[in-house]
Motif scaffolding. Sequence first.
Motif, PDB file in Angstrom:
ATOM      1  N   LEU A   1      -0.712  10.652  11.252  1.00 18.08           N
ATOM      2  CA  LEU A   1      -0.027  10.128   9.889  1.00 18.08           C
ATOM      3  C   LEU A   1       1.121   9.186  10.080  1.00 18.08           C
ATOM      4  N   THR A   2       1.542   9.156  10.993  1.00 17.55           N
ATOM      5  CA  THR A   2       2.422   7.896  11.405  1.00 17.55           C
ATOM      6  C   THR A   2       1.598   6.683  11.740  1.00 17.55           C
ATOM      7  N   ARG A   3       0.526   6.782  12.248  1.00 21.24           N
ATOM      8  CA  ARG A   3      -0.424   5.501  12.110  1.00 21.24           C
ATOM      9  C   ARG A   3      -1.123   5.177  10.961  1.00 21.24           C
ATOM     10  N   ALA A   4      -1.021   6.242  10.073  1.00 25.19           N
ATOM     11  CA  ALA A   4      -1.661   5.743   8.674  1.00 25.19           C
ATOM     12  C   ALA A   4      -0.648   4.901   8.297  1.00 25.19           C
ATOM     13  N   ASP A   5       0.421   5.501   8.121  1.00 29.15           N
ATOM     14  CA  ASP A   5       1.675   4.860   7.397  1.00 29.15           C
ATOM     15  C   ASP A   5       1.921   3.520   7.675  1.00 29.15           C
ATOM     16  N   GLU A   6       1.833   3.244   9.081  1.00 28.05           N
ATOM     17  CA  GLU A   6       1.943   2.016   9.602  1.00 28.05           C
ATOM     18  C   GLU A   6       0.913   1.105   9.699  1.00 28.05           C
ATOM     19  N   ALA A   7      -0.359   1.226   9.000  1.00 27.35           N
ATOM     20  CA  ALA A   7      -1.616   0.644   9.227  1.00 27.35           C
ATOM     21  C   ALA A   7      -1.462  -0.788   8.339  1.00 27.35           C
ATOM     22  N   THR A   8      -2.044  -1.616   8.959  1.00 28.75           N
ATOM     23  CA  THR A   8      -1.845  -2.932   8.254  1.00 28.75           C
ATOM     24  C   THR A   8      -3.218  -3.320   7.488  1.00 28.75           C
ATOM     25  N   ASP A   9      -3.999  -2.738   7.548  1.00 34.70           N
ATOM     26  CA  ASP A   9      -5.383  -2.827   6.543  1.00 34.70           C
ATOM     27  C   ASP A   9      -5.984  -1.403   6.161  1.00 34.70           C
ATOM     28  N   THR A  10      -7.007  -1.678   5.452  1.00 38.62           N
ATOM     29  CA  THR A  10      -7.526  -0.306   4.887  1.00 38.62           C
ATOM     30  C   THR A  10      -8.327   0.534   6.045  1.00 38.62           C
ATOM     31  N   ALA A  11      -9.168  -0.642   6.812  1.00 36.96           N
ATOM     32  CA  ALA A  11      -9.923   0.184   7.895  1.00 36.96           C
ATOM     33  C   ALA A  11      -8.996   0.989   8.891  1.00 36.96           C
ATOM     34  N   GLU A  12      -8.009   0.258   9.152  1.00 40.37           N
ATOM     35  CA  GLU A  12      -7.044   1.126  10.135  1.00 40.37           C
ATOM     36  C   GLU A  12      -6.628   2.446   9.545  1.00 40.37           C
ATOM     37  N   ARG A  13      -6.131   2.337   8.314  1.00 39.48           N
ATOM     38  CA  ARG A  13      -5.527   3.529   7.648  1.00 39.48           C
ATOM     39  C   ARG A  13      -6.791   4.542   7.147  1.00 39.48           C
TER      40      ARG A  13
ATOM     41  N   ARG B   1      -0.703   7.824  -2.779  1.00 42.35           N
ATOM     42  CA  ARG B   1      -0.597   9.240  -3.436  1.00 42.35           C
ATOM     43  C   ARG B   1      -1.371  10.088  -2.375  1.00 42.35           C
ATOM     44  N   GLU B   2      -2.385   9.860  -1.692  1.00 34.96           N
ATOM     45  CA  GLU B   2      -2.722  10.501  -0.506  1.00 34.96           C
ATOM     46  C   GLU B   2      -1.767  10.644   0.641  1.00 34.96           C
ATOM     47  N   ALA B   3      -1.078   9.685   0.852  1.00 30.52           N
ATOM     48  CA  ALA B   3      -0.420   9.706   1.970  1.00 30.52           C
ATOM     49  C   ALA B   3       0.968  10.641   1.770  1.00 30.52           C
ATOM     50  N   GLY B   4       1.227  10.878   0.448  1.00 33.37           N
ATOM     51  CA  GLY B   4       2.351  11.914   0.110  1.00 33.37           C
ATOM     52  C   GLY B   4       1.831  13.098   0.325  1.00 33.37           C
ATOM     53  N   GLU B   5       0.613  13.348  -0.245  1.00 34.17           N
ATOM     54  CA  GLU B   5      -0.064  14.807  -0.078  1.00 34.17           C
ATOM     55  C   GLU B   5      -0.194  15.054   1.404  1.00 34.17           C
ATOM     56  N   HIS B   6      -0.539  14.330   2.325  1.00 33.32           N
ATOM     57  CA  HIS B   6      -0.652  14.354   3.673  1.00 33.32           C
ATOM     58  C   HIS B   6       0.574  14.769   4.101  1.00 33.32           C
ATOM     59  N   ARG B   7       2.007  14.466   3.956  1.00 31.18           N
ATOM     60  CA  ARG B   7       3.256  14.446   4.306  1.00 31.18           C
ATOM     61  C   ARG B   7       3.512  15.747   3.746  1.00 31.18           C
ATOM     62  N   GLU B   8       3.301  16.489   2.621  1.00 34.46           N
ATOM     63  CA  GLU B   8       3.554  17.695   2.517  1.00 34.46           C
ATOM     64  C   GLU B   8       2.681  18.667   2.930  1.00 34.46           C
ATOM     65  N   ILE B   9       1.600  18.546   3.081  1.00 35.53           N
ATOM     66  CA  ILE B   9       0.617  19.356   3.929  1.00 35.53           C
ATOM     67  C   ILE B   9       1.008  19.577   5.119  1.00 35.53           C
ATOM     68  N   LEU B  10       1.362  18.544   6.080  1.00 40.20           N
ATOM     69  CA  LEU B  10       1.877  18.826   7.486  1.00 40.20           C
ATOM     70  C   LEU B  10       3.380  19.310   7.426  1.00 40.20           C
ATOM     71  N   ARG B  11       4.050  18.989   6.386  1.00 32.19           N
ATOM     72  CA  ARG B  11       5.276  19.704   6.537  1.00 32.19           C
ATOM     73  C   ARG B  11       5.232  21.359   6.340  1.00 32.19           C
ATOM     74  N   LEU B  12       4.540  21.539   5.487  1.00 31.67           N
ATOM     75  CA  LEU B  12       4.209  23.109   5.194  1.00 31.67           C
ATOM     76  C   LEU B  12       3.593  23.807   6.563  1.00 31.67           C
ATOM     77  N   ALA B  13       2.790  23.013   7.120  1.00 32.10           N
ATOM     78  CA  ALA B  13       2.059  23.524   8.459  1.00 32.10           C
ATOM     79  C   ALA B  13       2.969  23.648   9.493  1.00 32.10           C
TER      80      ALA B  13
END
Length: 224
Positions: A113-125, A172-184
Amino acid sequence: MTSVPTPIPSRTQYVLEGIKHRILTGQLTPGQALVETELAAQFGVSKTPVREALKTLAGTGLVVMNQYKGVTVRMVDADMAREVYDVRLLLEPEALKRAVRRGASLDAARSALTRADEATDTAERSLANREFHRALYLPCGNPLLGRMLDEVRDQAALVSAVAWAASPSWEREAGEHREILRLALAGDADGAARALHAHIGSFVQRAFPQTESESEVQGEGGQA
């Protein structure tokens, strides 16, 4: 007696990963022809490992082999997307629920999740997001369930790549990811599973909305 899978030769694996990366990051687009001689020259190998790699990719659903048209990157349409995401909806939330209930480590998911947030392009994300989802379901305690989800993982990534190219929605999906991980991480197995189910379902609905005629057909089928 259980058969042992034959390991893929290193050159074939190298070509396989290279072609897969190009497909899933949009460098090779759906419908694009994959010519053995061209790929062999690009990767600096003979046609044999290219041919074997393409056969493997056909088995995972990323490419289509046709005796008349040759090999092409698989096209993505609404039917294909919904089939893949239907499997994810059935299996992935359950796998996450089991992972949370057994107290499995989710450090890999946090890292992805951290790598996705810090990604500099779509491919990396995109690659980081794939790792995030896999890190949620893999420690479910059932290796077969994990392998079943791995089977559709590449096809799901292809759907995402096509959808993102048409309408980027990663914030939007990044925010959903963070919520999923928070609950988990909070140990809320049911809540995390519900959030993941909503996340997967809403994505395919946004990217491939049903037409009115399709909804009517489903409604008629439901009344039967």
